[in-house]
Design a protein around this motif. Structure first.
Motif, PDB file in Angstrom:
ATOM      1  N   UNK A  31      52.297  27.907  41.516  1.00  0.00           N
ATOM      2  CA  UNK A  31      52.233  28.078  40.073  1.00  0.00           C
ATOM      3  C   UNK A  31      51.827  29.533  39.891  1.00  0.00           C
ATOM      4  N   UNK A  32      52.759  30.360  39.436  1.00  0.00           N
ATOM      5  CA  UNK A  32      52.576  31.801  39.401  1.00  0.00           C
ATOM      6  C   UNK A  32      52.213  32.289  38.001  1.00  0.00           C
ATOM      7  N   UNK A  33      51.173  33.094  37.924  1.00  0.00           N
ATOM      8  CA  UNK A  33      50.724  33.656  36.654  1.00  0.00           C
ATOM      9  C   UNK A  33      51.433  34.976  36.401  1.00  0.00           C
ATOM     10  N   UNK A  34      52.086  35.080  35.257  1.00  0.00           N
ATOM     11  CA  UNK A  34      52.701  36.325  34.797  1.00  0.00           C
ATOM     12  C   UNK A  34      51.873  36.796  33.607  1.00  0.00           C
ATOM     13  N   UNK A  35      50.616  37.126  33.882  1.00  0.00           N
ATOM     14  CA  UNK A  35      49.617  37.383  32.859  1.00  0.00           C
ATOM     15  C   UNK A  35      50.017  38.356  31.769  1.00  0.00           C
ATOM     16  N   UNK A  36      50.633  39.463  32.127  1.00  0.00           N
ATOM     17  CA  UNK A  36      51.067  40.454  31.141  1.00  0.00           C
ATOM     18  C   UNK A  36      52.502  40.236  30.683  1.00  0.00           C
ATOM     19  N   UNK A  37      53.176  39.273  31.295  1.00  0.00           N
ATOM     20  CA  UNK A  37      54.573  39.029  30.949  1.00  0.00           C
ATOM     21  C   UNK A  37      55.525  40.054  31.530  1.00  0.00           C
ATOM     22  N   UNK A  38      55.082  40.767  32.575  1.00  0.00           N
ATOM     23  CA  UNK A  38      55.911  41.813  33.168  1.00  0.00           C
ATOM     24  C   UNK A  38      57.199  41.257  33.782  1.00  0.00           C
ATOM     25  N   UNK A  39      57.088  40.186  34.547  1.00  0.00           N
ATOM     26  CA  UNK A  39      58.278  39.574  35.151  1.00  0.00           C
ATOM     27  C   UNK A  39      59.196  39.041  34.059  1.00  0.00           C
ATOM     28  N   UNK A  40      58.612  38.348  33.098  1.00  0.00           N
ATOM     29  CA  UNK A  40      59.388  37.788  31.999  1.00  0.00           C
ATOM     30  C   UNK A  40      60.152  38.886  31.257  1.00  0.00           C
ATOM     31  N   UNK A  41      59.488  40.000  30.983  1.00  0.00           N
ATOM     32  CA  UNK A  41      60.140  41.120  30.290  1.00  0.00           C
ATOM     33  C   UNK A  41      61.254  41.719  31.148  1.00  0.00           C
ATOM     34  N   UNK A  42      61.000  41.880  32.450  1.00  0.00           N
ATOM     35  CA  UNK A  42      62.007  42.449  33.347  1.00  0.00           C
ATOM     36  C   UNK A  42      63.257  41.565  33.408  1.00  0.00           C
ATOM     37  N   UNK A  43      63.065  40.267  33.239  1.00  0.00           N
ATOM     38  CA  UNK A  43      64.194  39.333  33.249  1.00  0.00           C
ATOM     39  C   UNK A  43      64.881  39.247  31.888  1.00  0.00           C
ATOM     40  N   UNK A  44      64.282  39.878  30.878  1.00  0.00           N
ATOM     41  CA  UNK A  44      64.844  39.815  29.531  1.00  0.00           C
ATOM     42  C   UNK A  44      64.645  38.467  28.874  1.00  0.00           C
ATOM     43  N   UNK A  45      63.583  37.762  29.264  1.00  0.00           N
ATOM     44  CA  UNK A  45      63.355  36.406  28.776  1.00  0.00           C
ATOM     45  C   UNK A  45      62.085  36.274  27.941  1.00  0.00           C
ATOM     46  N   UNK A  46      61.660  37.390  27.333  1.00  0.00           N
ATOM     47  CA  UNK A  46      60.474  37.357  26.480  1.00  0.00           C
ATOM     48  C   UNK A  46      60.773  36.615  25.182  1.00  0.00           C
ATOM     49  N   UNK A  47      59.828  35.804  24.752  1.00  0.00           N
ATOM     50  CA  UNK A  47      59.906  35.110  23.464  1.00  0.00           C
ATOM     51  C   UNK A  47      58.769  35.635  22.601  1.00  0.00           C
ATOM     52  N   UNK A  48      59.087  36.226  21.461  1.00  0.00           N
ATOM     53  CA  UNK A  48      58.077  36.784  20.572  1.00  0.00           C
ATOM     54  C   UNK A  48      57.537  35.681  19.662  1.00  0.00           C
ATOM     55  N   UNK A  49      56.308  35.259  19.929  1.00  0.00           N
ATOM     56  CA  UNK A  49      55.676  34.177  19.166  1.00  0.00           C
ATOM     57  C   UNK A  49      54.518  34.709  18.324  1.00  0.00           C
ATOM     58  N   UNK A  50      54.541  36.025  18.018  1.00  0.00           N
ATOM     59  CA  UNK A  50      53.435  36.610  17.260  1.00  0.00           C
ATOM     60  C   UNK A  50      53.292  35.994  15.869  1.00  0.00           C
ATOM     61  N   UNK A  51      54.392  35.531  15.276  1.00  0.00           N
ATOM     62  CA  UNK A  51      54.310  34.869  13.969  1.00  0.00           C
ATOM     63  C   UNK A  51      53.442  33.615  14.017  1.00  0.00           C
ATOM     64  N   UNK A  52      53.334  33.031  15.186  1.00  0.00           N
ATOM     65  CA  UNK A  52      52.576  31.797  15.367  1.00  0.00           C
ATOM     66  C   UNK A  52      51.222  32.036  16.039  1.00  0.00           C
ATOM     67  N   UNK A  53      50.827  33.329  16.145  1.00  0.00           N
ATOM     68  CA  UNK A  53      49.540  33.668  16.728  1.00  0.00           C
ATOM     69  C   UNK A  53      49.480  33.531  18.232  1.00  0.00           C
ATOM     70  N   UNK A  54      50.624  33.550  18.893  1.00  0.00           N
ATOM     71  CA  UNK A  54      50.655  33.344  20.339  1.00  0.00           C
ATOM     72  C   UNK A  54      51.102  34.574  21.121  1.00  0.00           C
ATOM     73  N   UNK A  55      51.450  35.670  20.442  1.00  0.00           N
ATOM     74  CA  UNK A  55      51.859  36.881  21.131  1.00  0.00           C
ATOM     75  C   UNK A  55      53.194  36.737  21.833  1.00  0.00           C
TER      76      UNK A  55
END
Length: 95
Positions: A31-55
């Protein structure tokens, strides 16, 4: 399949607690932690949930990697669990 892992935009402590509470031992190798979302961003799979208070979070996805090369990528929707299971079933039939 040599390794089965889960990646989430969470810290290592959350991932450890989640794995323990879900009793994943024996089901997942990592179970791998991508704490800063670096891997997710590099894959182009970021989901912007800032409207819901989740960043910034991660979209749901299943990825098959063979010798460092992504050979299959399925991005989630309402039936994501079915897509991930289908990918694993496909891989197991090939082997």
């Amino acid at each position: 399949v040599d390794v089965l892992a889960m990646v989430c935009v969470n810290d290592v402590f959350v991932m450890h607690a989640w794995g323990a509470s879900a009793s994943v031992a024996g089901s997942l190798d990592f179970m791998l932690a991508d704490g800063n979302g670096d891997l997710t961003a590099a894959l182009g799979l970021t989901a912007d949930m800032t409207e819901h208070g989740m960043g910034l979070r991660s979209q749901r996805f299943a990825m098959l990697v063979d010798n460092g090369v992504v050979t299959d990528l399925r991005v989630g929707n309402d039936v994501f669990a079915d897509q991930a299971l289908e990918m694993l079933t496909d891989v197991m039939q090939v082997e």
